[in-house]
Motif scaffolding. Structure first.
Motif, PDB file in Angstrom:
ATOM      1  N   VAL A  82       0.704  -1.294  -0.114  1.00 23.84           N
ATOM      2  CA  VAL A  82       0.000   0.023   0.065  1.00 23.84           C
ATOM      3  C   VAL A  82       0.824   1.266  -0.164  1.00 23.84           C
ATOM      4  CG1 VAL A  82      -1.829   1.231   1.243  1.00 23.84           C
ATOM      5  CG2 VAL A  82      -2.035  -1.031   1.315  1.00 23.84           C
ATOM      6  N   TRP A  83       1.574   1.420   1.177  1.00 24.89           N
ATOM      7  CA  TRP A  83       2.344   2.718   1.220  1.00 24.89           C
ATOM      8  C   TRP A  83       3.289   3.120   0.236  1.00 24.89           C
ATOM      9  CZ3 TRP A  83       7.211   4.982   2.125  1.00 24.89           C
ATOM     10  CH2 TRP A  83       7.131   6.407   2.474  1.00 24.89           C
ATOM     11  N   VAL A  84       4.398   2.038  -0.287  1.00 27.10           N
ATOM     12  CA  VAL A  84       5.162   2.263  -1.363  1.00 27.10           C
ATOM     13  C   VAL A  84       4.406   2.714  -2.916  1.00 27.10           C
ATOM     14  CG1 VAL A  84       7.004   1.325  -2.645  1.00 27.10           C
ATOM     15  CG2 VAL A  84       6.897   1.179  -0.269  1.00 27.10           C
ATOM     16  N   PRO A  85       3.438   1.785  -3.043  1.00 29.59           N
ATOM     17  CA  PRO A  85       2.688   1.964  -4.393  1.00 29.59           C
ATOM     18  C   PRO A  85       1.964   3.634  -4.282  1.00 29.59           C
ATOM     19  CG  PRO A  85       2.360  -0.244  -3.927  1.00 29.59           C
ATOM     20  CD  PRO A  85       3.062   0.518  -2.607  1.00 29.59           C
ATOM     21  N   GLN A  86       1.567   3.946  -3.103  1.00 29.04           N
ATOM     22  CA  GLN A  86       0.916   5.222  -3.096  1.00 29.04           C
ATOM     23  C   GLN A  86       1.977   6.370  -3.241  1.00 29.04           C
ATOM     24  OE1 GLN A  86      -1.174   5.124   0.822  1.00 29.04           O
ATOM     25  NE2 GLN A  86      -3.077   4.794  -0.131  1.00 29.04           N
ATOM     26  N   HIS A  87       3.053   6.011  -2.866  1.00 28.84           N
ATOM     27  CA  HIS A  87       4.075   7.218  -2.761  1.00 28.84           C
ATOM     28  C   HIS A  87       5.207   6.979  -3.753  1.00 28.84           C
ATOM     29  CE1 HIS A  87       2.108   9.272   0.426  1.00 28.84           C
ATOM     30  NE2 HIS A  87       1.981   8.255   1.189  1.00 28.84           N
ATOM     31  N   ILE A  88       5.079   6.078  -4.518  1.00 27.49           N
ATOM     32  CA  ILE A  88       6.076   5.926  -5.616  1.00 27.49           C
ATOM     33  C   ILE A  88       6.623   6.995  -6.437  1.00 27.49           C
ATOM     34  CG2 ILE A  88       4.315   5.062  -7.579  1.00 27.49           C
ATOM     35  CD1 ILE A  88       6.608   2.828  -8.224  1.00 27.49           C
ATOM     36  N   HIS A  89       5.739   7.948  -6.655  1.00 27.73           N
ATOM     37  CA  HIS A  89       6.304   9.039  -7.221  1.00 27.73           C
ATOM     38  C   HIS A  89       7.278  10.000  -6.701  1.00 27.73           C
ATOM     39  CE1 HIS A  89       3.854   7.902 -10.634  1.00 27.73           C
ATOM     40  NE2 HIS A  89       2.821   7.792  -9.913  1.00 27.73           N
ATOM     41  N   GLU A  90       6.951  10.079  -5.267  1.00 25.31           N
ATOM     42  CA  GLU A  90       7.486  11.173  -4.329  1.00 25.31           C
ATOM     43  C   GLU A  90       9.003  10.308  -4.054  1.00 25.31           C
ATOM     44  OE1 GLU A  90       4.220  10.186  -4.089  1.00 25.31           O
ATOM     45  OE2 GLU A  90       3.435  11.562  -2.762  1.00 25.31           O
ATOM     46  N   LEU A  91       8.719   9.029  -4.003  1.00 25.43           N
ATOM     47  CA  LEU A  91       9.904   8.240  -3.573  1.00 25.43           C
ATOM     48  C   LEU A  91      10.704   8.291  -4.643  1.00 25.43           C
ATOM     49  CD1 LEU A  91       8.319   5.111  -1.869  1.00 25.43           C
ATOM     50  CD2 LEU A  91       9.872   6.749  -0.714  1.00 25.43           C
ATOM     51  N   ARG A  92      10.540   8.012  -5.972  1.00 26.82           N
ATOM     52  CA  ARG A  92      11.252   8.232  -6.950  1.00 26.82           C
ATOM     53  C   ARG A  92      11.941   9.558  -7.113  1.00 26.82           C
ATOM     54  NH1 ARG A  92       8.045   6.253 -10.668  1.00 26.82           N
ATOM     55  NH2 ARG A  92       8.826   4.123 -10.952  1.00 26.82           N
TER      56      ARG A  92
END
Length: 255
Positions: A82-92
């Motif tokens: 959930v959390w990583v896919p939700q924030h994948i653009h910010e993490l990238r």
């Protein structure tokens, strides 16, 4: 904003300010599985915003690597699923995605290897089904999919039972994830193809015999023996019909 903060951006913890402050006061040390799983990284409604949750990532990784309680399956789901896919653009954008995924891959293989060697608690053993399924369906760790299936393919009897239990999840799941997290999840047909390629027909038949025997205590919570038997019987039938016309044999080989 201080580094240790939980601003409750979704207002899901109204009236629980003291509980949130007690978590903040720990500054990432000694957090329980409940606190990390159901509060900090609460499913879809975490107590922190993106930057705040990033501060708690080391504590979450440590818990996933060492925890032995009943929250492990849900913590993995909340973070990896959930959390990583939700924030994948910010993490990238922030250059964090590669290191976060690398850490999750490392944790996954450490715990899987411990389970395969018999060094796991019963709580963790029950987690492996959901951990493995999420891992297999994620495009973020696609390079590890065959490594995972090979480990189970050549594992002991319990690994083979887990091997059987990892099958594609429902069509609505894939449809939802392809619409909202297209770069995080594999298409269903990709998962099916990968599973068939690494599950020779004769080995699948031997696994189906296990499902009909009383040798093992059944630990898979998501599916009954009968449901899995029926599922893989259909897979075998499909594999034969789909490859019968190919010259020289099937894409799903017979050992």
């Amino acid at each position: 904003m201080p580094p240790w903060t939980l601003s409750d951006p979704y207002h899901d913890f109204d009236g629980m300010e003291d509980e949130l402050q007690s978590i903040v006061d720990k500054q990432g040390v000694g957090l329980t599985g409940d606190e990390l799983t159901f509060v900090v990284f609460g499913n879809y409604l975490p107590a922190g915003n993106y930057e705040e949750c990033c501060t708690y990532l080391p504590a979450a990784f440590n818990y996933l690597r060492t925890g032995q309680d009943d929250c492990l399956a849900q913590m993995w789901e909340h973070l990896f699923h959930v959390w990583v896919p939700q924030h994948i653009h910010e993490l990238r954008r922030d250059g964090r995605l590669e290191s976060v995924v690398a850490e999750l891959r490392s944790i996954f293989h450490e715990r899987l290897d411990a389970w395969l060697s018999g060094g796991m608690s019963s709580a963790m053993a029950c987690c492996m089904e959901s951990w493995c399924l999420d891992f297999l369906c994620s495009a973020l760790v696609a390079e590890d999919h065959e490594r995972l299936l090979e480990k189970l393919h050549h594992g002991g009897v319990h690994a083979r039972m887990l091997f059987l239990a990892i099958h594609p999840v429902s069509e609505p799941f894939f449809k939802h994830m392809s619409e909202h997290c297209a770069d995080c999840y594999c298409r269903e047909e990709e998962v099916v193809e990968r599973i068939l390629r690494l599950r020779p027909v004769s080995r699948l038949r031997s696994f189906l015999e296990l499902l009909q025997s009383d040798v093992l205590e059944w630990r898979m919570e998501s599916y009954t023996r009968q449901e899995l038997f029926e599922y893989w019987s259909r897979v075998l039938e499909h594999a034969h019909s789909a490859t019968a016309h190919l010259p020289g044999g099937a894409a799903c080989p017979v050992e």
